[in-house]
Design an enzyme around this catalytic site. Sequence first.
Site, PDB file in Angstrom:
ATOM      1  N   ASP A   1      31.946  -1.376   8.446  1.00  0.00           N
ATOM      2  CA  ASP A   1      30.824  -2.017   9.247  1.00  0.00           C
ATOM      3  C   ASP A   1      30.907  -2.751  10.252  1.00  0.00           C
ATOM      4  O   ASP A   1      31.577  -3.915  10.110  1.00  0.00           O
ATOM      5  CB  ASP A   1      29.540  -2.775   8.368  1.00  0.00           C
ATOM      6  CG  ASP A   1      28.444  -3.069   9.219  1.00  0.00           C
ATOM      7  OD1 ASP A   1      28.050  -2.334  10.385  1.00  0.00           O
ATOM      8  OD2 ASP A   1      27.796  -2.833   8.438  1.00  0.00           O
TER       9      ASP A   1
ATOM     10  N   GLY B   1      20.143   2.006  13.284  1.00  0.00           N
ATOM     11  CA  GLY B   1      20.398   2.757  12.012  1.00  0.00           C
ATOM     12  C   GLY B   1      21.083   2.589  11.469  1.00  0.00           C
ATOM     13  O   GLY B   1      21.951   3.910  10.326  1.00  0.00           O
ATOM     14  N   LYS B   2      22.649   1.448  11.433  1.00  0.00           N
ATOM     15  CA  LYS B   2      23.913   1.814  10.774  1.00  0.00           C
ATOM     16  C   LYS B   2      23.265   1.668   9.671  1.00  0.00           C
ATOM     17  O   LYS B   2      24.194   2.077   8.747  1.00  0.00           O
ATOM     18  CB  LYS B   2      24.857   0.644  11.589  1.00  0.00           C
ATOM     19  CG  LYS B   2      25.632   0.731  11.964  1.00  0.00           C
ATOM     20  CD  LYS B   2      26.643   0.240  12.813  1.00  0.00           C
ATOM     21  CE  LYS B   2      25.774  -1.859  12.659  1.00  0.00           C
ATOM     22  NZ  LYS B   2      27.250  -2.620  13.249  1.00  0.00           N
ATOM     23  N   SER B   3      22.673   0.615   8.807  1.00  0.00           N
ATOM     24  CA  SER B   3      22.481   0.483   7.629  1.00  0.00           C
ATOM     25  C   SER B   3      22.174   1.016   6.605  1.00  0.00           C
ATOM     26  O   SER B   3      22.495   2.189   5.634  1.00  0.00           O
ATOM     27  CB  SER B   3      22.089  -0.658   7.533  1.00  0.00           C
ATOM     28  OG  SER B   3      22.597  -1.876   7.968  1.00  0.00           O
ATOM     29  N   TYR B   4      21.094   2.446   7.651  1.00  0.00           N
ATOM     30  CA  TYR B   4      20.219   3.150   6.879  1.00  0.00           C
ATOM     31  C   TYR B   4      21.225   4.306   6.488  1.00  0.00           C
ATOM     32  O   TYR B   4      21.270   5.256   5.736  1.00  0.00           O
ATOM     33  CB  TYR B   4      19.127   3.623   8.192  1.00  0.00           C
ATOM     34  CG  TYR B   4      18.482   5.250   7.229  1.00  0.00           C
ATOM     35  CD1 TYR B   4      17.784   4.559   6.680  1.00  0.00           C
ATOM     36  CD2 TYR B   4      18.634   6.140   7.879  1.00  0.00           C
ATOM     37  CE1 TYR B   4      17.311   5.736   5.922  1.00  0.00           C
ATOM     38  CE2 TYR B   4      17.700   7.747   7.060  1.00  0.00           C
ATOM     39  CZ  TYR B   4      16.882   7.274   6.028  1.00  0.00           C
ATOM     40  OH  TYR B   4      16.589   8.504   5.739  1.00  0.00           O
TER      41      TYR B   4
ATOM     42  N   GLY C   1      20.479  -2.438  14.647  1.00  0.00           N
ATOM     43  CA  GLY C   1      18.597  -1.800  14.560  1.00  0.00           C
ATOM     44  C   GLY C   1      19.113  -0.560  15.332  1.00  0.00           C
ATOM     45  O   GLY C   1      17.920  -0.002  15.576  1.00  0.00           O
TER      46      GLY C   1
ATOM     47  N   GLY D   1      28.347  -4.984  15.300  1.00  0.00           N
ATOM     48  CA  GLY D   1      27.609  -4.527  16.492  1.00  0.00           C
ATOM     49  C   GLY D   1      28.895  -4.537  18.233  1.00  0.00           C
ATOM     50  O   GLY D   1      28.923  -5.211  18.551  1.00  0.00           O
TER      51      GLY D   1
END
Lengths: 550, 634
Positions: free
Chosen positions: A248, A102-105, A100, A251
């Site tokens: 990726d 903002g890694k994916s963004y 959450g 977390g």
Amino acid sequence: MASSSVKVAVRVRPFNSRETNRGAKCVIQMQDKSTCIINPKQPKDAPKNFTFDYSYWSHSSEEDPSFASQGKVYQDIGEEMLLHAFEGYNVCIFAYGQTGAGKSYTMMGKQDPGQQGIIPQMCEDLFRQTAENTDPDLSFSVEVSYMEIYCERVRDLLNPKSRGSLRVREHPIMGPYVEDLSKMAVTNYSDIADLMDTGNKARTVAATNMNETSSRSHAVFTILFTQRRHDHMTSLDTEKVSKISLVDLAGSERADSSGARGMRLKEGANINKSLTTLGKVISALADMQGTKKRRSDFIPYRDSVLTWLLRENLGGNSRTAMIAALSPADINYEETLSTLRYADRAKQIKCNAVINEDPNARLVRELKEEVNRLKELLLSQGLSNLITASGEHPHVFTPVINTRLRRSQCTETEKIIAELNETWEEKLRKTDSIRQEREALLAEMGVSVKEDGGTVGVFSPKRTPHLVNLNEDPLMSECLIYYIKDGVTRVGQEDVDIRLSGQFIKELHCVFCSEVSENNEGESDHVTFLTFTVSHKCKRYVTKDFCAFE
Amino acid sequence: MAAHQSTEWRTVCEKFRLAQELSEIESRKDPENNPFRSKYKARDLLKEIHCSLVKIHIEEEEEGEDDNEADGGSMQIAEGEPGNECGKTCTGDSPAGLRAARLAVLQYYLGVNHIETEELSAGEQHLMNCMKLIDKCTTTRENVSLFIQARNQLGILWAGRDEIEKAQGFLEIAESMYLLYMKEDGQPPLDLQDYFVSEGEELSQQEKIRSRFEMAYTHTLYYLAQVYKNLEQYERAGQYCHSTLQRQLEYKQFVPLEWAINAATLSQYYITKTRYMEARHCLAAASVIATLAGEIPSEAAAKESDAECEKREELLQKRSEIARCWIKYCLNLMQDAKKLLEDNIGELDLDRQEELKRARQNEEEEKEKGRKSAILFGSSDTFDSICSLEEKISSMLPLDFEEARSIFLVGQSYVAQAKEYFAMDGHVTDHIEILQDHSALFKVLAFFEQDLERRCKMHKRRVDLLEPICKDLNAQYYLLICRQLQFELAESYYEMMDLKLAVADKQDQPDVHTIKKFNNLCSSSMKYYQMFLDSIRSPEGKFPEKLEDEVLRPALVAKFRVARLQSKLISNNLATQLENLNHSLESYSFIVQYCEENPEAKKAVETELELSNEMVSLLPLKINRIRSNMASCN
């Protein structure tokens, strides 16, 4: 070809709606390359400062002159990495940070123009550049693979048939590889996007079934980029292969390896409770002594797959970048600080494969004697003017071209050779057949494949009742769509229309009855009844628009 | 006690059992979004028990008072006489002591419960209550286990708050408490589980109690190890890790493979501290305990089932890892001896050798005996195997070739063992690391060898080990390893060249064959230095204007050595001599020029630069002499 060091960037996202509603305060400040963080509990303490290669301020919006857009991040990091890939280096981009944050963004972004992340931009750029090529002797091919590492196990996300854990191996010429990992031939960006999407689906299905969250697994998307040049003189093909890895990382909030839930991964004086972690304490002790003195001990490693990943990217001829995603909110202070510290450590990551040279003592003594001899000679001859030597010699060097050599010393080589001998057409055929299998499997589970057009991200069919999954990782959320057909749709483990597995899923979990009725305006409308078959309180839900399940 | 039979008491016991079950078993199934559901339920039960208990106690005390009046009042004795521990209001085994302990157990479990649900302050409060309750009593069989466990928990708690000294305080008291109890009583104490057992139910078995009690203390030691590590008292940390391992073995509370790997890892810590006796003991124990993990499934069995296959993989891997720890032991032992014995140009110093041999006889053995008893591992069944394995290799620094050779041979056998799992096929990096160690073993053995021809052969073995893999390795994936190999090969050839020259010097007139051989060695050495230097070039073949830190010194040293080698080549032909010297001059000039352009490099290669400067000014003289010779010949 210098050995690699890691380029490190951090990026802070805007508040999300929940944070805005709660009146969250921003604890991050950035100036040029430096990032500082304020402890919301001790605001009087001096803020902690960190310096990185890039500090991206994406907390505000486009209007802010200091705002770092998706394009800016790609220009700084993506473009350089792609250039290295064309030069024949292996490149790797790690993304790290709390779920959450903002890694994916940053990595994937959104479909809207100007919102695409590094991966789509880089892939588009790659295909654009190869399309511009006019040299008839130069050809390109691109293959991709997608895997997940969870608890030291490697899973192929693109091949539904692959079961269990794949083995990580190394080959002297082909480098580190994952045995039996499928490689899909692709010809354009939409192929890649489709594969990434199905991979994410597979990842989500697994995570949902096993009741785990994505935040505990690493995902590695690899693009194998081959440049083939035909030489007319020798009529030989030389190949330059570079591997683009997009990782990726799990977390930062991942549970402690002792499995204690709620335990935060925290630095400092923490004591590990369970004796199962004794090994960690001892290795740290041995490691600490070893690096101080000399690197001549062997510490049996534990985090072997990740070590392997890092080994490949730090020990080879590669270029590595890491992007750490930061949450701006005060409630995430601890996590964000730990992410910053991790990123700070990443700057210093270097492979410990140093060169140990023999002492020069004897050579030095020898040379000193010679110097003295020559000096005596000089004196005896009384020569004072020396003619300096001239005559430049061109450096002789062999150009480094990665030629795929064929050797048969290793048994594994045979498999690899068979793969190499596959023509591009065969590869494409194979890719297609695996794709069909994958789709069949997803269809069998009731996950829709074709209808959503393979788009990444949120897509909701307007007038058909369906189920979507929810996940705390936005990349995974709503990426599975299960359609509810007219009539009866059965959900459960066996002999059903929508197959879910997992410990809480009953054999026949629930049944949807969907009826089409005419509403007042004469439009057809779906009315869906949901019946839980086995749960102790038999509830019936009537839904109209859509329902969501977790 | 009357209360024990009452239904009320039975309810309390039942609730306690339920709370335990919720906390330990049910909680594992709690959903992600409500992870502490069962823990909260357990907490509620514990609170209920606490209330009932207080009530029961009041009743009991009333009854007790009645009894006391009747038979003279045992309570009063307990309260009136502080006993030998001043400040204690009652003895641990008195009814009052037991009542206090029971309440304390509840406080303990409430404390742990709060900590587990991330309510640290509340948890701390309960644990402190627990301590207060039992602090009133003397330490006895009834409460010693609770004492230690409560302090363990407080230790963890305070360490988590970065108050490491405070944690240390709690844990060290727990440690001395255990030692004192074992000295004075030593009987298995009352287990925490057994405070709430209704009549008729069986108490835990003696062995089980003992094992739980000892386990609690093992944890104390393990936590202290971490505390000392965090306080940077590494010596003590190592010692406590060692004790933890010892106790795991003694009370059979270990998983063989895990234990073996931990012991092997600890050996590496001792190696860096040059404590070879301890290192050897850890390794011998690791090897022996690893065999307790069972037979390695055959290849055929592994093909049949996945489980067997996985087991085979794991056992082979761990055993090979232990073998690799042994290799490092052998290597370091020999290398440390070399450091003691070498003179300023790296040759064996014979006087020093004599001196050390004499000194050794007197001292070390005495010293080691005392140290040894403290570190012994072993339950009775494994002790003999561990000792016999230890006897196969010395833990003393080898002082002559014979001693060095026996260590070398052991090391070499572990190399073979380690390579079984870490084969080139699949484990490139590990396999090469093992080969590099093997090469290093030969290299250090050569130091002890006095015969030059034989010494040369040892270096030849290094070349034979490394040359084939260096050729096969793809630098795109293994750049750093390639560089290491290139450098080491260049050095091995250099060493051989030096030795050949020394041998030739002893002959009157070196024959053509020897000269040819010598020149070949020079060229091979140069070839690998050159390969190393080429690996630094860009893909376009350009040498960087500025060398990166990690290759700066190696690159300049490679140039320096190449310069030397070029001038060493033997030739009758004057033109060739001239060419070689020109090459040499060029290489020296490169170093000088690079350091002029990059002054920060000077520090890395001070000696080399100084000599290069000299050579750049002097070599032209030599060159001119050859030129004039050539002119006169023509």
